[in-house]
Design a protein around this motif. Sequence first.
Motif, short mmCIF file in Angstrom:
data_model
loop_
_atom_site.label_atom_id
_atom_site.label_comp_id
_atom_site.label_asym_id
_atom_site.label_seq_id
_atom_site.Cartn_x
_atom_site.Cartn_y
_atom_site.Cartn_z
N ASP A 234 0.85 -1.18 0.00
CA ASP A 234 0.00 0.00 0.00
C ASP A 234 0.89 1.24 0.00
O ASP A 234 2.12 1.16 0.11
CB ASP A 234 -0.94 0.01 1.21
N MET A 235 0.27 2.41 -0.15
CA MET A 235 1.01 3.66 -0.24
C MET A 235 1.71 3.99 1.07
O MET A 235 2.77 4.63 1.07
CB MET A 235 0.06 4.80 -0.63
N ILE A 238 5.01 2.31 0.98
CA ILE A 238 5.90 2.95 0.01
C ILE A 238 6.47 4.25 0.58
O ILE A 238 7.67 4.53 0.45
CB ILE A 238 5.14 3.21 -1.30
N ARG A 239 5.63 5.04 1.24
CA ARG A 239 6.11 6.29 1.83
C ARG A 239 7.11 6.02 2.96
O ARG A 239 8.12 6.71 3.10
CB ARG A 239 4.93 7.11 2.36
N ALA A 240 6.83 4.99 3.77
CA ALA A 240 7.74 4.65 4.87
C ALA A 240 9.09 4.18 4.34
O ALA A 240 10.15 4.58 4.86
CB ALA A 240 7.11 3.58 5.76
N VAL A 241 9.08 3.36 3.29
CA VAL A 241 10.34 2.88 2.72
C VAL A 241 11.11 4.04 2.08
O VAL A 241 12.34 4.13 2.20
CB VAL A 241 10.07 1.76 1.70
#
Length: 306
Positions: A234-235, A238-241
């Motif tokens: 989920d997004m 992606i933002r955390a990575v």
Amino acid sequence: MADVTLIQMHWWQLAALVIVPFVVLALGVTLLRRLARVRGAEKGEPDWSVPQLENTAGKSPLHQWDVRCKIVTILVYSFMITAIQQMTPAFIAIGLSCLVLVVAQVSLAKVLMRLLAIVGFISMFLLIMPFTVPVHSGDTVIVFGESNWLHFSLRGFGLAGTITAKAVAITLLMEPLLSTAPLPVILQGLSRLGVPEMAGQMVLLSYRYLNVFRHEARRMSAGMQVRGFRKRTDMTTIRAVANFLGMLFVRSFERTERVFDAMRARGYQERFPEQAELRLRALDLVGAGVWLTVGVALLLCDRMVW
């Protein structure tokens, strides 16, 4: 072609010919990796903040060999191995490489891990070449079922086996080259051979701090998991990575600046102190001559005997 020997086999024999060997290979790779992981757990997690640039003290002839002579000899001998065209000399080269491993007294675990690194490469050769090599006059071809579009060429399998044997022989030589002298001494030898000194410094610093950055990444990842982060498609993930990679880059850049400032404060002037006094002895040249003579003999046998 009229002079092509055809061998008829059933479809189930294709599985036994192709799938079973690769299943056995996969099981062997898994077992070796698990064994390496168990040994690593027994020894404990290494402190990557101070990685060991191996002392590699030893009494074998390869430990006493001048590093410049050793690099040039093994490199030229490796090119000789790549020029081999027949399978028998290629397997003889593997036997010679194993003999060098015994003489150098290197770690068997490290040798196996280096071989694991090329398993995927050589597996593709063994899988693809027998089915894709063009059929020539005099070949022996295995045909499955009633189809003529799928055939297994024994000549293609021999070519793949020869390439695999040469790759294994050269890979086995990398451990005696890298484990019989400390990395700074190897880079010093490369510098004496004409490699730019800055390139050697970059390799040394990368070796030293790659493990430090890996340790930093593990610490940050553990902190994220403690705070409840779980990888999902989920997004939010992606933002955390993306934030993780950005923060790792920033921390790495800041550490690099601090390290460079510390080096300048200690008198760094674009040169590292030499780690050893390199002396080329007559015995080193004799060893190089004997080794290269063996390589020439392999090539002669490859061209004239087999």
